[in-house]
Design a protein around this motif. Structure first.
Motif, short mmCIF file in Angstrom:
data_model
loop_
_atom_site.label_atom_id
_atom_site.label_comp_id
_atom_site.label_asym_id
_atom_site.label_seq_id
_atom_site.Cartn_x
_atom_site.Cartn_y
_atom_site.Cartn_z
N LEU A 207 0.87 -1.17 0.00
CA LEU A 207 0.00 0.00 0.00
C LEU A 207 0.91 1.22 0.00
O LEU A 207 1.68 1.43 0.93
CB LEU A 207 -0.90 -0.02 1.23
CG LEU A 207 -1.89 1.12 1.40
CD1 LEU A 207 -2.82 1.22 0.19
CD2 LEU A 207 -2.71 0.92 2.65
N ARG A 208 0.83 2.01 -1.07
CA ARG A 208 1.72 3.16 -1.24
C ARG A 208 0.99 4.48 -0.96
O ARG A 208 -0.23 4.53 -1.02
CB ARG A 208 2.28 3.19 -2.66
CG ARG A 208 3.21 2.04 -2.96
CD ARG A 208 3.80 2.18 -4.35
NE ARG A 208 4.85 1.22 -4.59
CZ ARG A 208 4.65 0.01 -5.04
NH1 ARG A 208 3.44 -0.41 -5.31
NH2 ARG A 208 5.67 -0.81 -5.23
N GLU A 209 1.79 5.51 -0.72
CA GLU A 209 1.29 6.88 -0.54
C GLU A 209 0.25 6.98 0.57
O GLU A 209 -0.79 7.59 0.41
CB GLU A 209 0.72 7.43 -1.85
CG GLU A 209 1.74 7.58 -2.95
CD GLU A 209 2.81 8.60 -2.63
OE1 GLU A 209 2.48 9.66 -2.08
OE2 GLU A 209 3.98 8.33 -2.94
N LEU A 210 0.54 6.37 1.68
CA LEU A 210 -0.35 6.41 2.84
C LEU A 210 0.07 7.61 3.69
O LEU A 210 1.18 7.63 4.23
CB LEU A 210 -0.22 5.11 3.61
CG LEU A 210 -1.28 4.76 4.61
CD1 LEU A 210 -2.64 4.63 3.93
CD2 LEU A 210 -0.95 3.46 5.30
N SER A 211 -0.79 8.61 3.82
CA SER A 211 -0.46 9.84 4.53
C SER A 211 -0.88 9.76 5.99
O SER A 211 -2.02 9.43 6.30
CB SER A 211 -1.18 11.04 3.90
OG SER A 211 -0.72 11.24 2.60
N VAL A 212 0.07 10.07 6.87
CA VAL A 212 -0.19 10.10 8.31
C VAL A 212 0.43 11.38 8.86
O VAL A 212 1.56 11.72 8.51
CB VAL A 212 0.43 8.87 9.02
CG1 VAL A 212 0.20 8.93 10.51
CG2 VAL A 212 -0.16 7.59 8.45
N SER A 213 -0.30 12.07 9.70
CA SER A 213 0.19 13.30 10.29
C SER A 213 1.51 13.05 11.01
O SER A 213 1.71 12.02 11.65
CB SER A 213 -0.84 13.84 11.27
OG SER A 213 -0.29 14.92 12.01
N ALA A 214 2.41 14.01 10.93
CA ALA A 214 3.70 13.89 11.61
C ALA A 214 3.54 13.90 13.12
O ALA A 214 4.44 13.49 13.85
CB ALA A 214 4.63 15.02 11.17
N LEU B 77 9.16 12.10 4.60
CA LEU B 77 8.54 13.29 5.17
C LEU B 77 8.06 14.19 4.05
O LEU B 77 8.81 14.52 3.13
CB LEU B 77 9.57 14.02 6.05
CG LEU B 77 9.06 15.22 6.82
CD1 LEU B 77 8.02 14.78 7.85
CD2 LEU B 77 10.21 15.92 7.52
N ASP B 78 6.79 14.61 4.12
CA ASP B 78 6.20 15.52 3.16
C ASP B 78 5.97 16.86 3.86
O ASP B 78 5.02 17.00 4.63
CB ASP B 78 4.88 14.96 2.63
CG ASP B 78 4.23 15.84 1.58
OD1 ASP B 78 4.80 16.90 1.23
OD2 ASP B 78 3.14 15.48 1.10
N LYS C 198 3.35 15.91 6.98
CA LYS C 198 2.90 14.51 7.03
C LYS C 198 4.04 13.57 6.71
O LYS C 198 5.02 13.95 6.09
CB LYS C 198 1.78 14.28 6.02
CG LYS C 198 0.53 15.06 6.27
CD LYS C 198 -0.50 14.75 5.22
CE LYS C 198 -1.76 15.52 5.55
NZ LYS C 198 -2.86 15.17 4.69
N PHE C 199 3.87 12.33 7.13
CA PHE C 199 4.74 11.26 6.69
C PHE C 199 3.99 10.49 5.61
O PHE C 199 2.79 10.24 5.73
CB PHE C 199 5.09 10.30 7.83
CG PHE C 199 6.14 10.82 8.75
CD1 PHE C 199 7.46 10.96 8.32
CD2 PHE C 199 5.84 11.17 10.06
CE1 PHE C 199 8.44 11.44 9.16
CE2 PHE C 199 6.82 11.65 10.91
CZ PHE C 199 8.11 11.78 10.46
N LYS C 200 4.69 10.13 4.55
CA LYS C 200 4.14 9.29 3.49
C LYS C 200 4.77 7.91 3.64
O LYS C 200 5.98 7.76 3.64
CB LYS C 200 4.47 9.84 2.11
CG LYS C 200 3.85 11.18 1.81
CD LYS C 200 2.42 11.00 1.43
CE LYS C 200 1.87 12.32 0.90
NZ LYS C 200 0.61 12.16 0.27
N TYR C 201 3.92 6.92 3.80
CA TYR C 201 4.38 5.55 4.03
C TYR C 201 4.09 4.66 2.83
O TYR C 201 3.09 4.84 2.14
CB TYR C 201 3.64 4.94 5.22
CG TYR C 201 4.03 5.47 6.57
CD1 TYR C 201 5.01 4.84 7.32
CD2 TYR C 201 3.39 6.57 7.12
CE1 TYR C 201 5.36 5.30 8.57
CE2 TYR C 201 3.73 7.05 8.37
CZ TYR C 201 4.71 6.39 9.09
OH TYR C 201 5.05 6.85 10.34
N SER C 202 4.95 3.69 2.63
CA SER C 202 4.67 2.53 1.80
C SER C 202 4.79 1.36 2.77
O SER C 202 5.82 1.18 3.40
CB SER C 202 5.69 2.37 0.67
OG SER C 202 5.53 3.39 -0.27
#
Length: 95
Positions: free
Chosen positions: A5-12, A44-45, A53-57
């Motif tokens: 699962l790519r481009e998963l945005s989570v608040s920093a 980190l975005d 935000k952090f962008k996770y894969s």
């Protein structure tokens, strides 16, 4: 079956363990459906200074029938890890 699962945005401001909760919500599955997961990439975005935000894969392991159903979702694909070639060190000096 393991899926990426790519481009998963989570608040920093959130902790790393919050990423699983966000993934479950995005995929609309239950927590019990998840066998395991791990973070493949974290970036980190900071383009929007007021909303960093952090962008996770992530790789998430779920049952095969459910995985095949979800495979058509956006930013979701089957995880096939690449084997790295063995590193061979030489004994010659580089000038």
């Amino acid at each position: 079956m393991k899926l990426i699962l790519r481009e998963l945005s989570v608040s920093a401001l959130k902790e790393d363990k919050h990423v699983l909760f966000v993934a479950i919500q995005k995929l609309n599955i239950k927590k019990d459906d998840v066998k395991s997961f791990f973070v493949l990439r974290k970036a980190l975005d900071a383009r929007n200074k007021s909303d960093i935000k952090f962008k996770y894969s992530i790789v998430i392991d779920i049952d095969t029938p459910l995985a095949k159903k979800l495979i058509n979702e956006k930013n979701l694909s089957e995880y096939n890890p690449k084997k790295q070639e063995e590193i061979v060190f030489g004994d010659k000096k580089i000038n």
